[in-house]
Design an enzyme around this catalytic site. Structure first.
Site, PDB file in Angstrom:
ATOM      1  N   HIS A 311       0.859  -1.187   0.000  1.00 37.76           N
ATOM      2  CA  HIS A 311       0.000   0.000   0.000  1.00 37.76           C
ATOM      3  C   HIS A 311       0.889   1.229   0.000  1.00 37.76           C
ATOM      4  O   HIS A 311       1.954   1.224   0.612  1.00 37.76           O
ATOM      5  CB  HIS A 311      -0.892  -0.002   1.250  1.00 37.76           C
ATOM      6  CG  HIS A 311      -2.057   0.921   1.153  1.00 37.76           C
ATOM      7  ND1 HIS A 311      -1.969   2.263   1.439  1.00 37.76           N
ATOM      8  CD2 HIS A 311      -3.343   0.695   0.769  1.00 37.76           C
ATOM      9  CE1 HIS A 311      -3.148   2.809   1.249  1.00 37.76           C
ATOM     10  NE2 HIS A 311      -4.005   1.889   0.841  1.00 37.76           N
ATOM     11  N   ASP A 369      -7.963  -5.311   0.242  1.00 37.93           N
ATOM     12  CA  ASP A 369      -8.459  -6.058  -0.913  1.00 37.93           C
ATOM     13  C   ASP A 369      -8.087  -7.535  -0.892  1.00 37.93           C
ATOM     14  O   ASP A 369      -8.615  -8.310  -1.684  1.00 37.93           O
ATOM     15  CB  ASP A 369      -7.929  -5.428  -2.206  1.00 37.93           C
ATOM     16  CG  ASP A 369      -8.536  -4.062  -2.427  1.00 37.93           C
ATOM     17  OD1 ASP A 369      -9.704  -3.897  -2.076  1.00 37.93           O
ATOM     18  OD2 ASP A 369      -7.838  -3.166  -2.930  1.00 37.93           O
TER      19      ASP A 369
HETATM   20  N1  CMC Z   1       3.934  -7.661  -4.933  1.00 38.22           N
HETATM   21  C1  CMC Z   1       5.280  -7.719  -5.112  1.00 38.22           C
HETATM   22  N2  CMC Z   1       6.116  -6.683  -4.937  1.00 38.22           N
HETATM   23  C2  CMC Z   1       5.552  -5.532  -4.529  1.00 38.22           C
HETATM   24  C3  CMC Z   1       4.168  -5.393  -4.306  1.00 38.22           C
HETATM   25  C4  CMC Z   1       3.342  -6.518  -4.510  1.00 38.22           C
HETATM   26  N3  CMC Z   1       2.028  -6.444  -4.308  1.00 38.22           N
HETATM   27  N4  CMC Z   1       3.892  -4.135  -3.912  1.00 38.22           N
HETATM   28  C5  CMC Z   1       5.068  -3.499  -3.899  1.00 38.22           C
HETATM   29  N5  CMC Z   1       6.090  -4.334  -4.256  1.00 38.22           N
HETATM   30  C6  CMC Z   1       7.507  -4.029  -4.297  1.00 38.22           C
HETATM   31  C7  CMC Z   1       7.855  -3.113  -5.485  1.00 38.22           C
HETATM   32  O1  CMC Z   1       8.184  -3.889  -6.619  1.00 38.22           O
HETATM   33  C8  CMC Z   1       9.027  -2.358  -4.927  1.00 38.22           C
HETATM   34  O2  CMC Z   1      10.154  -3.218  -4.956  1.00 38.22           O
HETATM   35  P1  CMC Z   1      11.652  -2.616  -5.193  1.00 38.22           P
HETATM   36  O3  CMC Z   1      11.912  -1.717  -4.016  1.00 38.22           O
HETATM   37  O4  CMC Z   1      12.528  -3.818  -5.245  1.00 38.22           O
HETATM   38  O5  CMC Z   1      11.591  -1.871  -6.492  1.00 38.22           O
HETATM   39  C9  CMC Z   1       8.681  -2.145  -3.452  1.00 38.22           C
HETATM   40  O6  CMC Z   1       7.802  -3.264  -3.132  1.00 38.22           O
HETATM   41  C10 CMC Z   1       7.965  -0.835  -3.158  1.00 38.22           C
HETATM   42  O7  CMC Z   1       6.816  -0.765  -3.991  1.00 38.22           O
HETATM   43  P2  CMC Z   1       6.240   0.543  -4.685  1.00 38.22           P
HETATM   44  O8  CMC Z   1       5.605   0.156  -5.974  1.00 38.22           O
HETATM   45  O9  CMC Z   1       7.265   1.617  -4.682  1.00 38.22           O
HETATM   46  O10 CMC Z   1       5.107   0.942  -3.655  1.00 38.22           O
HETATM   47  P3  CMC Z   1       3.945   1.962  -3.935  1.00 38.22           P
HETATM   48  O11 CMC Z   1       3.647   2.594  -2.633  1.00 38.22           O
HETATM   49  O12 CMC Z   1       4.239   2.863  -5.058  1.00 38.22           O
HETATM   50  O13 CMC Z   1       2.756   0.993  -4.410  1.00 38.22           O
HETATM   51  C11 CMC Z   1       0.835  -0.363  -4.473  1.00 38.22           C
HETATM   52  C12 CMC Z   1       1.715   0.596  -3.642  1.00 38.22           C
HETATM   53  C13 CMC Z   1      -0.468  -0.593  -3.725  1.00 38.22           C
HETATM   54  C14 CMC Z   1       0.509   0.261  -5.828  1.00 38.22           C
HETATM   55  C15 CMC Z   1       1.598  -1.684  -4.654  1.00 38.22           C
HETATM   56  O14 CMC Z   1       1.945  -2.218  -3.409  1.00 38.22           O
HETATM   57  C16 CMC Z   1       0.791  -2.699  -5.458  1.00 38.22           C
HETATM   58  O15 CMC Z   1       0.786  -2.635  -6.680  1.00 38.22           O
HETATM   59  N6  CMC Z   1       0.091  -3.663  -4.761  1.00 38.22           N
HETATM   60  C17 CMC Z   1      -0.740  -4.625  -5.441  1.00 38.22           C
HETATM   61  C18 CMC Z   1      -2.057  -3.993  -5.868  1.00 38.22           C
HETATM   62  C19 CMC Z   1      -2.995  -3.782  -4.702  1.00 38.22           C
HETATM   63  O16 CMC Z   1      -3.224  -4.652  -3.895  1.00 38.22           O
HETATM   64  N7  CMC Z   1      -3.566  -2.587  -4.650  1.00 38.22           N
HETATM   65  C20 CMC Z   1      -4.564  -2.237  -3.623  1.00 38.22           C
HETATM   66  C21 CMC Z   1      -4.118  -1.150  -2.738  1.00 38.22           C
HETATM   67  S1  CMC Z   1      -5.244  -0.903  -1.360  1.00 38.22           S
HETATM   68  C22 CMC Z   1      -6.592  -0.082  -2.040  1.00 38.22           C
HETATM   69  C23 CMC Z   1      -7.069   1.074  -1.218  1.00 38.22           C
HETATM   70  O17 CMC Z   1      -6.583   1.385  -0.137  1.00 38.22           O
HETATM   71  O18 CMC Z   1      -7.973   1.760  -1.710  1.00 38.22           O
END
Ligand code: CMC
Length: 435
Positions: A311, A369
């Site tokens: 998240h 989710d």
């Molecule tokens: N699976 C595998 N790796 C992950 C995941 C995941 N679900 N989420 C983040 N990472 C890794 C990412 O690849 C990165 O790795 P590295 O540092 O090696 O490059 C690290 O963790 C940090 O991730 P980020 O993309 O910089 O984190 P973010 O804050 O930009 O993204 C997110 C947050 C929710 C978009 C992401 O965690 C994700 O895509 N999760 C899966 C989709 C999901 O479940 N979304 C629902 C969010 S809750 C809805 C709500 O609150 O309304």
């Protein structure tokens, strides 16, 4: 806002600018940069608003590191355990929990507004039956302003209040109509002696030919889903509603813009993706294949993510995920599905991920989710309706935030600036000389 001193910016040739620093009641302090452009001729650059507080708000607080979510100061765990959704609506809109009399009056008023204009019901016929229900929602909710224009003066608090009641009361009716239309069943009129969530379940799953029997465990689960999704401070759709509203647009148009934003897979669509991931993994071998799947997730070249994990704000267990897991167990037990392979698979996946260095070091925990798709599926809600349910729940948060913005004397039309890096001024060449 507490005055917390000053931040000093050094720029140019030894120039400095002092900017006030303010503190809220909890959470990070902010630097007031409003004078920045006027004094320095520079903008700030912050795509995605990673470091920008776009407004001051008293509604919802998230501490992502501690895994805390508060609505008007109350922990989500207590609200989800002790209150129903309409109590939470009252709280979000008014700032305090209702007493018994206030609750009765609030519930009564919502119940009196559940029907939609009969001509609005006819609007559905204009959509293809196979339209995505969210496409229908964007259109029909936007169209509410064509039916209820007696309450569109946003400067009038009583107009804002009546619009809020209309939206909260009519959204379940509209969501259920979108579903019934998609499956070719007759619309079910609301039945106002039922509570909010029971009424919605009946409009979704009842048919005129039979009495609908309300199952209190399933209704409570739905009510909890609504509570957990009711608000989440300045997320993408809420910011969209605020931005649309900042121009003076009417509340129905603003909420329709929020629904459009929520439709995106990076926002409201993630529970659908999480459920699909579990279904695919189940097909490929289920619990046996968890380690192999986690290996794939960790491989950056695979392009596979563990959906329902991670998240932007929570760097700890999402408090909503814990509650959703509990609800998931209750619903499956009630339906005699305690051996549901999907739930077992989700638990196994969560266990492996929470012990794995990749997820631990990146602070990736289950989000709301991860389990909500399993619960909704067990309730009989089809995947295509998941985001509609989310929009129904979030409507109260959007209205509370919109109302707060309209009442804020510091409110201005939202108008971000940009770092322009396109072509500099040039002359239009004649067609014959263009490459
Ligand atoms: N699976 C595998 N790796 C992950 C995941 C995941 N679900 N989420 C983040 N990472 C890794 C990412 O690849 C990165 O790795 P590295 O540092 O090696 O490059 C690290 O963790 C940090 O991730 P980020 O993309 O910089 O984190 P973010 O804050 O930009 O993204 C997110 C947050 C929710 C978009 C992401 O965690 C994700 O895509 N999760 C899966 C989709 C999901 O479940 N979304 C629902 C969010 S809750 C809805 C709500 O609150 O309304």
């Amino acid at each position: 806002m507490d005055n917390k001193g000053k931040a000093v910016l050094s720029y140019g040739d030894g120039k400095t600018l002092e900017m006030p620093v303010y503190g809220g009641t909890i959470g990070p302090d902010v630097i007031d940069i409003r004078a920045l452009y006027g004094k320095t001729g520079m903008f700030t650059y912050d795509p995605g608003f990673l470091s920008t507080a776009s407004c001051a708000s008293k509604i919802t607080y998230i501490d992502g590191d501690a895994g805390v979510l508060l609505y008007r100061g109350y922990p989500i765990e207590q609200l989800a355990t002790h209150c129903d959704f309409l109590e939470v609506c009252y709280l979000l809109l008014n700032g305090e929990l209702p007493n018994a009399e206030q609750k009765k009056s609030f519930d009564w008023t919502v119940a009196r507004h559940t029907m939609v204009h009969e001509q609005l019901a006819r609007l559905f016929q204009g959509f293809r039956r196979d339209s995505h229900p969210m496409a229908v929602m964007v259109g029909v909710v936007g169209a509410l302003s064509a039916f209820y224009h007696d309450s569109l003066d946003i400067a009038n608090p009583s107009h804002r209040e009546i619009s809020a009641f209309r939206l909260i009361a009519k959204l379940p009716t509209i969501v259920a109509m979108a579903y019934k239309y998609s499956i070719g069943q007759p619309f079910m009129y609301p039945k106002n002696n039922l509570d909010y969530s029971s009424n919605f379940m009946r409009m979704m799953f009842g048919v005129p030919a039979e009495e609908y029997e309300v199952n209190p465990v399933l209704v409570r689960a739905l009510d909890r889903i609504l509570i957990l999704h009711a608000d989440h401070e300045q997320n993408a759709s809420t910011s969209t509603v605020r931005l649309a509203g900042s121009s003076g647009a009417n509340p129905f148009a603003c909420i329709a813009s929020g629904i459009a934003c929520l439709w995106g897979p990076a926002h409201g669509g993630a529970n659908e993706a999480a459920l699909q991931m579990l279904l695919d993994l189940q097909k490929e071998g289920g619990v046996e294949k968890v380690s192999e799947f986690v290996k794939k997730v960790k491989d950056k070249n695979s392009g596979v993510k563990l959906m329902g994990f991670g998240h932007r704000v929570y760097k700890n267990y999402d408090p909503r995920a814990k509650l959703m897991q509990e609800t998931c167990r209750e619903v499956l037990d009630e339906l005699g599905l305690h051996n549901d392979p999907l739930f077992k698979l989700a638990m196994a996946l969560e266990k492996v991920a929470l012990e794995d260095e990749y997820f631990v070091s990146r602070k990736l925990y289950p989000n709301v989710d991860f389990y909500s798709g399993i619960v909704q599926r067990a309730l009989g809600i089809p995947v295509s309706m998941f985001t509609c349910i989310f929009s129904l729940a979030r409507t109260v948060g959007w209205i509370a935030q919109w109302n707060e913005m309209i009442s804020d004397p510091e409110q201005k039309i939202g108008r971000p600036r940009q770092l322009y890096n396109g072509a500099v001024k040039r002359d239009v060449p004649p067609m014959a000389t263009r490459g």
